[in-house]
Design a protein around this motif. Structure first.
Motif, PDB file in Angstrom:
ATOM      1  N   GLU A  54       0.859  -1.552  -0.010  1.00  0.00           N
ATOM      2  CA  GLU A  54       0.310  -0.315   0.603  1.00  0.00           C
ATOM      3  C   GLU A  54       1.273   1.327   0.269  1.00  0.00           C
ATOM      4  N   ALA A  55       2.245   1.026   0.325  1.00  0.00           N
ATOM      5  CA  ALA A  55       2.936   2.183  -0.283  1.00  0.00           C
ATOM      6  C   ALA A  55       3.233   2.876  -0.562  1.00  0.00           C
ATOM      7  N   THR A  56       3.862   1.591  -1.206  1.00  0.00           N
ATOM      8  CA  THR A  56       4.018   1.559  -2.279  1.00  0.00           C
ATOM      9  C   THR A  56       3.047   1.804  -3.335  1.00  0.00           C
ATOM     10  N   ALA A  57       1.925   1.537  -3.217  1.00  0.00           N
ATOM     11  CA  ALA A  57       0.878   2.347  -4.474  1.00  0.00           C
ATOM     12  C   ALA A  57       0.779   3.600  -4.037  1.00  0.00           C
ATOM     13  N   VAL A  58       0.780   4.169  -3.051  1.00  0.00           N
ATOM     14  CA  VAL A  58       0.630   5.773  -2.740  1.00  0.00           C
ATOM     15  C   VAL A  58       1.663   6.392  -3.297  1.00  0.00           C
ATOM     16  N   ILE A  59       2.701   5.943  -3.295  1.00  0.00           N
ATOM     17  CA  ILE A  59       4.205   6.439  -3.963  1.00  0.00           C
ATOM     18  C   ILE A  59       4.512   5.959  -5.499  1.00  0.00           C
ATOM     19  N   PRO A  67       6.041  15.989 -11.308  1.00  0.00           N
ATOM     20  CA  PRO A  67       7.137  16.231 -12.375  1.00  0.00           C
ATOM     21  C   PRO A  67       8.514  14.983 -12.155  1.00  0.00           C
ATOM     22  N   HIS A  68       9.362  15.803 -13.652  1.00  0.00           N
ATOM     23  CA  HIS A  68      10.644  14.577 -12.675  1.00  0.00           C
ATOM     24  C   HIS A  68      11.149  14.437 -11.451  1.00  0.00           C
ATOM     25  N   ALA A  69      11.649  15.312 -11.533  1.00  0.00           N
ATOM     26  CA  ALA A  69      12.234  16.915 -10.484  1.00  0.00           C
ATOM     27  C   ALA A  69      11.717  16.656  -8.770  1.00  0.00           C
ATOM     28  N   ASP A  70       9.749  16.703  -9.103  1.00  0.00           N
ATOM     29  CA  ASP A  70       9.493  16.157  -8.559  1.00  0.00           C
ATOM     30  C   ASP A  70       9.469  15.023  -7.546  1.00  0.00           C
ATOM     31  N   ARG A  71       9.618  13.807  -7.902  1.00  0.00           N
ATOM     32  CA  ARG A  71       9.218  12.849  -8.036  1.00  0.00           C
ATOM     33  C   ARG A  71       9.700  12.305  -6.720  1.00  0.00           C
ATOM     34  N   VAL A  72       8.804  10.790  -5.498  1.00  0.00           N
ATOM     35  CA  VAL A  72       9.712  10.803  -5.000  1.00  0.00           C
ATOM     36  C   VAL A  72      11.185   9.827  -5.626  1.00  0.00           C
ATOM     37  N   THR A  73      10.965   9.284  -5.931  1.00  0.00           N
ATOM     38  CA  THR A  73      12.529   8.752  -6.408  1.00  0.00           C
ATOM     39  C   THR A  73      13.086   9.303  -6.959  1.00  0.00           C
ATOM     40  N   GLY A  82      11.547   0.454  -8.180  1.00  0.00           N
ATOM     41  CA  GLY A  82      12.027  -0.975  -7.246  1.00  0.00           C
ATOM     42  C   GLY A  82      13.173  -0.455  -7.114  1.00  0.00           C
ATOM     43  N   GLU A  83      13.862   0.720  -7.002  1.00  0.00           N
ATOM     44  CA  GLU A  83      15.290   0.731  -6.109  1.00  0.00           C
ATOM     45  C   GLU A  83      14.953   1.038  -5.178  1.00  0.00           C
ATOM     46  N   LEU A  84      13.695   2.577  -4.988  1.00  0.00           N
ATOM     47  CA  LEU A  84      13.655   3.371  -3.738  1.00  0.00           C
ATOM     48  C   LEU A  84      12.899   2.348  -2.818  1.00  0.00           C
ATOM     49  N   VAL A  85      11.933   1.265  -3.474  1.00  0.00           N
ATOM     50  CA  VAL A  85      11.533   0.087  -2.217  1.00  0.00           C
ATOM     51  C   VAL A  85      12.525  -1.109  -2.394  1.00  0.00           C
ATOM     52  N   GLN A  86      13.794  -0.986  -2.702  1.00  0.00           N
ATOM     53  CA  GLN A  86      14.888  -2.222  -2.443  1.00  0.00           C
ATOM     54  C   GLN A  86      15.596  -1.179  -1.320  1.00  0.00           C
ATOM     55  N   ARG A  87      15.643   0.478  -1.493  1.00  0.00           N
ATOM     56  CA  ARG A  87      16.696   0.226  -0.570  1.00  0.00           C
ATOM     57  C   ARG A  87      15.279   0.584   0.829  1.00  0.00           C
ATOM     58  N   SER A  92      14.972  -8.003  -1.632  1.00  0.00           N
ATOM     59  CA  SER A  92      15.874  -8.287  -3.325  1.00  0.00           C
ATOM     60  C   SER A  92      15.458  -7.693  -4.305  1.00  0.00           C
ATOM     61  N   GLY A  93      15.587  -7.533  -5.104  1.00  0.00           N
ATOM     62  CA  GLY A  93      15.640  -6.830  -6.966  1.00  0.00           C
ATOM     63  C   GLY A  93      14.687  -7.448  -7.655  1.00  0.00           C
ATOM     64  N   ARG A  94      14.103  -8.746  -7.120  1.00  0.00           N
ATOM     65  CA  ARG A  94      13.315  -9.619  -7.958  1.00  0.00           C
ATOM     66  C   ARG A  94      11.906  -8.908  -7.052  1.00  0.00           C
ATOM     67  N   THR A  95      12.090  -9.203  -5.536  1.00  0.00           N
ATOM     68  CA  THR A  95      10.876  -8.826  -4.243  1.00  0.00           C
ATOM     69  C   THR A  95      10.898  -7.548  -5.224  1.00  0.00           C
ATOM     70  N   ALA A  96      11.498  -6.393  -5.160  1.00  0.00           N
ATOM     71  CA  ALA A  96      11.206  -5.219  -5.164  1.00  0.00           C
ATOM     72  C   ALA A  96      10.487  -4.985  -6.278  1.00  0.00           C
ATOM     73  N   ALA A  97      10.463  -5.556  -7.332  1.00  0.00           N
ATOM     74  CA  ALA A  97       9.762  -5.702  -8.634  1.00  0.00           C
ATOM     75  C   ALA A  97       8.299  -6.174  -8.320  1.00  0.00           C
ATOM     76  N   ASP A  98       8.028  -7.293  -7.331  1.00  0.00           N
ATOM     77  CA  ASP A  98       7.311  -7.870  -7.234  1.00  0.00           C
ATOM     78  C   ASP A  98       6.118  -6.826  -6.131  1.00  0.00           C
ATOM     79  N   VAL A  99       6.819  -6.113  -5.586  1.00  0.00           N
ATOM     80  CA  VAL A  99       6.605  -5.548  -4.663  1.00  0.00           C
ATOM     81  C   VAL A  99       6.045  -3.924  -6.237  1.00  0.00           C
ATOM     82  N   VAL A 100       6.461  -3.632  -6.928  1.00  0.00           N
ATOM     83  CA  VAL A 100       5.987  -2.759  -7.645  1.00  0.00           C
ATOM     84  C   VAL A 100       4.432  -3.009  -8.373  1.00  0.00           C
TER      85      VAL A 100
END
Length: 413
Positions: A54-59, A67-73, A82-87, A92-100
């Motif tokens: 749900e937190a990822t869905a909000v992001i 705009p690109h400069a104002d995005r959370v990522t 995916g990188e934001l979720v992973q951090r 892992s990167g695979r799990t972060a992709a599943d979350v997204v």
């Protein structure tokens, strides 16, 4: 920090304290108590994953309209979500992709014109996620099946309800993520019977196999994608080589031993990937010697390695493969000499061939019978392994000029 974040932090501290004492208590608990603890902990994990999704869905929703400069990522220095979720989650990167993927499937977006909250793509599965009945694996399993599908909205909602019901549990109990994926595939095949054809067309277009060039590490990269039926046939070949009931054990590539060192039996320490590599070598050799492949230059496709006799005997220097300027090690030449035959070619100073001869390495079945009659069993002192479980080894190594003769062969297990 928000109220939810505070509550989750307190819950995490409580679980940390419980985990420290509970893990030791489990060692003395009965089987039923251990399984109950396992199921309860898994439910807590699924509920925590619901918050992560749900937190990822909000992001996702916030980045879509910014705009690109104002995005959370962007503001947190990440290339993508995916990188934001992973951090943030340390997965892992695979799990972060599943979350997204799960977040995009169960998020409730806002209509830009009316501000109305729109239902998610899989509303029933979202409810199962929030209730802790379906975890991240289950959501990702279902959504991945319907990704790119041409199933209509009403049909998709019907499948969503049934799959969520299975995740919650029926008379047979709740199903696993793998079972949810299988059920989703059945629904997708039923609702979109023509969906397999486009996927097959894409697979035919993307199939391929690429052999790279030898790198500085002495390895040649191999990459590609196989059609399912080709991969299945290759797996059958692997299974046949590794079959414990096979008459001959599958050979393997071993590190080079000392030239005069003893040869000792060792446990198989190869990884699964290394075993598949060695099995592939066996299959390629069997295919080349089967007589079923097209001829090359009037003969079966045969790999020829060029190496000087003195280098092969001493273990120093290099060998060469046809069509490749990069030399290979003497160890590689020894591997091939052990599995094939050594052909000795004598050339003069001007390059003229003076003589050519072939010395086969493999003992014939007539020679094996004679050696079996003579030796009876493995010749290692104290070993009584029967001859049918033994191999015939050269006393004087074939690669060093040892003849394939009954006087030079012994039974060894």
């Amino acid at each position: 920090m928000t109220h939810l974040a505070d509550a989750l932090a307190e819950l995490g501290d409580a679980l940390a304290g419980l985990s420290a004492s509970g893990c030791e208590a489990l060692r003395g608990a009965g089987d039923a108590d251990v399984l109950s603890a396992l199921a309860a902990a898994a439910r807590i994990r699924r509920l925590a994953e619901a918050v992560v999704v749900e937190a990822t869905a909000v992001i996702v929703e916030r980045d879509e309209t910014a705009p690109h400069a104002d995005r959370v990522t962007t503001r947190y220095g990440c290339r993508n979500l995916g990188e934001l979720v992973q951090r943030a989650t340390r997965v892992s990167g695979r799990t972060a992709a599943d979350v997204v993927t799960a977040a995009k499937a169960v998020r409730r977006s806002t209509a830009p014109s009316t501000g109305e909250t729109l239902p998610p793509q899989f509303p029933a599965m979202r409810d199962a996620l929030v209730a802790g009945d379906a975890g991240l694996d289950g959501i990702a399993a279902v959504t991945s099946v319907f990704r790119g599908s041409l199933v209509g909205r009403e049909a998709l909602l019907a499948a969503d309800v049934e799959l969520a019901s299975a995740a919650r549990g029926s008379e047979a109990g709740p199903v696993s993520a793998d079972e949810l994926r299988a059920m989703a595939q059945v629904w997708a095949a039923f609702l979109d019977p023509d969906g397999a054809e486009p996927a097959e067309t894409r697979a035919m277009r993307k199939r391929g196999l690429t052999i790279g060039r030898q790198g500085a590490d002495g390895l040649v990269p191999l990459r590609g994608a196989l059609l399912p039926e080709v991969a299945a046939q290759l797996q059958l070949g692997f299974d046949s080589v590794l079959n414990p009931k096979a008459n001959d054990p599958a050979p393997c590539f071993a590190e080079a031993a000392e030239p005069d060192g003893p040869v000792e039996a060792a446990a198989d320490t190869r990884t699964a990937a290394q075993r598949r590599h060695d099995e592939l070598a066996v299959l390629l050799g069997a295919a080349s010697s089967s007589g079923q492949l097209p001829m090359l230059g009037g003969a079966a496709p045969t790999l020829v390695v060029h190496v000087r006799e003195e280098d092969l005997a001493s273990g120093s220097g290099y060998a060469h493969l046809p069509g490749d300027d990069v030399p290979i090690s003497i160890a590689a030449a020894r591997h091939l000499a052990c599995a094939g035959a050594v052909q000795r070619v004598v050339t003069g100073e001007s390059g003229r061939i003076l003589s050519i001869g072939t010395l086969d390495r493999i003992f014939t079945h007539h020679q094996r019978r004679a050696i079996t009659l003579r030796d009876g069993e493995c010749l290692i002192p104290g070993c009584d392994v029967p001859p049918q479980w033994c191999e015939i080894h050269h006393v004087q190594e074939h690669s060093r000029g040892g003849p394939t003769h009954t006087d030079n062969g012994v039974l060894l297990c």
